[in-house]
Enzyme design. Structure first.
Site, PDB file in Angstrom:
ATOM      1  N   ASP A  24       0.739  -1.423  -0.262  1.00 14.31           N
ATOM      2  CA  ASP A  24      -0.291   0.190   0.249  1.00 14.31           C
ATOM      3  C   ASP A  24       0.849   1.178  -0.198  1.00 14.31           C
ATOM      4  O   ASP A  24       1.852   1.277   0.976  1.00 14.31           O
ATOM      5  CB  ASP A  24      -0.633   0.583   1.674  1.00 14.31           C
ATOM      6  CG  ASP A  24      -1.973  -1.347   0.585  1.00 14.31           C
ATOM      7  OD1 ASP A  24      -2.544  -0.667  -0.139  1.00 14.31           O
ATOM      8  OD2 ASP A  24      -2.381  -0.976   2.025  1.00 14.31           O
ATOM      9  N   GLY A 132      -4.971   2.957   4.762  1.00 18.26           N
ATOM     10  CA  GLY A 132      -4.047   3.223   5.410  1.00 18.26           C
ATOM     11  C   GLY A 132      -4.489   2.815   6.458  1.00 18.26           C
ATOM     12  O   GLY A 132      -3.128   3.653   7.140  1.00 18.26           O
ATOM     13  N   PHE A 133      -5.043   3.021   7.192  1.00 19.85           N
ATOM     14  CA  PHE A 133      -5.241   2.908   8.550  1.00 19.85           C
ATOM     15  C   PHE A 133      -5.991   1.599   8.858  1.00 19.85           C
ATOM     16  O   PHE A 133      -6.537   0.777   7.904  1.00 19.85           O
ATOM     17  CB  PHE A 133      -6.202   3.963   9.143  1.00 19.85           C
ATOM     18  CG  PHE A 133      -5.897   5.367   9.324  1.00 19.85           C
ATOM     19  CD1 PHE A 133      -5.070   5.737   9.933  1.00 19.85           C
ATOM     20  CD2 PHE A 133      -6.217   5.540   8.205  1.00 19.85           C
ATOM     21  CE1 PHE A 133      -4.913   7.025  10.046  1.00 19.85           C
ATOM     22  CE2 PHE A 133      -6.669   7.016   7.852  1.00 19.85           C
ATOM     23  CZ  PHE A 133      -5.814   7.499   9.193  1.00 19.85           C
ATOM     24  N   SER A 134      -5.061   0.140  10.123  1.00 26.08           N
ATOM     25  CA  SER A 134      -5.046  -0.998   9.971  1.00 26.08           C
ATOM     26  C   SER A 134      -6.108  -0.790  11.386  1.00 26.08           C
ATOM     27  O   SER A 134      -6.785   0.360  11.199  1.00 26.08           O
ATOM     28  CB  SER A 134      -4.395  -1.032  10.627  1.00 26.08           C
ATOM     29  OG  SER A 134      -3.272  -1.909  10.009  1.00 26.08           O
ATOM     30  N   GLY A 135      -7.215  -2.082  11.131  1.00 23.29           N
ATOM     31  CA  GLY A 135      -7.748  -2.202  12.675  1.00 23.29           C
ATOM     32  C   GLY A 135      -8.900  -1.760  12.274  1.00 23.29           C
ATOM     33  O   GLY A 135      -9.977  -1.775  13.402  1.00 23.29           O
ATOM     34  N   ASP A 165     -10.304  -6.208  -0.126  1.00 22.32           N
ATOM     35  CA  ASP A 165      -9.113  -5.845   0.826  1.00 22.32           C
ATOM     36  C   ASP A 165      -9.336  -4.821   1.900  1.00 22.32           C
ATOM     37  O   ASP A 165      -9.610  -3.724   1.658  1.00 22.32           O
ATOM     38  CB  ASP A 165      -8.388  -4.115  -0.587  1.00 22.32           C
ATOM     39  CG  ASP A 165      -7.224  -4.080   0.872  1.00 22.32           C
ATOM     40  OD1 ASP A 165      -6.527  -4.546   1.055  1.00 22.32           O
ATOM     41  OD2 ASP A 165      -6.431  -3.113  -0.626  1.00 22.32           O
TER      42      ASP A 165
END
Length: 219
Positions: A24, A132-135, A165
């Protein structure tokens, strides 16, 4: 992946039996964060034997294509929302030796020219969260978009794959499959979840799918 132990993570991940790496890049405008620039891709390419898909979550993607292709991206995913002339962008990707992938944000429905563009790519990348942001948790409207994509592709007799994704984990992967996805991008909630090895996490995810069908999938 643990970027402080990248080489060891690459070895472990490749030995897990995945099909390719998903890389990414976010430009700070497409979403409000910066992640994974070109330098890291160059370092990663020297260690990776599998293909790498560079996902350019960026406006003006044409400005980055030559650089990312020359540094080793085998596939370059570019966003419908960010391209002025998609076919020209696809041609530019091919010019530099990579294959184009058509990407959509989680809140973007399939547009009128979806089928025409889908003919140009090996698969469609559909975000189910913001890049771009996990969780994050999966946004439910993206499931409807995947269903519509699969329906339109099937009606046209096209076997183009759909890559899901975002928030792919044991509780969501079968729902994504039922919607029409057949490539799954694993992240912190699934493939790299703590408490198990990457291979164990992959087998857990596959076991959920195999309990529903005998088909095989790409990771």
């Amino acid at each position: 992946m643990d970027l402080l132990h990248l080489k060891e993570q690459i070895v472990e991940t490749e030995q897990s039996g995945i099909s390719f790496f998903h890389y990414d890049m976010v430009d700070g405008k497409f979403n409000k964060c910066f992640i994974l620039g070109d330098t890291l891709l160059e370092m990663m390419r020297s260690e990776v034997t599998l293909p790498i898909e560079a996902h350019l979550a960026a406006y003006n993607p044409d400005a980055y294509i030559e650089r990312f292709a020359k540094l080793g991206a085998d596939y370059i995913a570019v966003h419908y929302e960010a391209m002025e002339h998609p076919l020209k962008t696809f041609d530019l990707i091919r010019k530099f030796g990579a294959q184009p992938v058509l990407a959509f944000k989680c809140d973007t429905a399939p547009p009128d020219d979806f089928l025409a563009l889908a003919k140009e790519v090996p698969w469609i990348l559909k975000l189910t969260v913001n890049p771009g942001f996990s969780g994050q948790t999966m946004q439910q409207n993206s499931l409807g978009h995947i269903k519509e994509m699969r329906h339109r592709l099937s009606e046209a007799g096209m076997s183009v794959s759909i890559q899901a994704d975002g928030n792919v984990n044991p509780s969501t992967v079968n729902t994504l499959y039922q919607a029409g996805a057949d490539i799954f991008t694993g992240g912190t909630s699934g493939l790299f979840k703590s408490g198990h090895t990457v291979k164990e996490n992959k087998e857990i995810l596959l076991s959920v799918l195999h309990s529903q069908t005998n088909q095989y999938y790409h990771w």
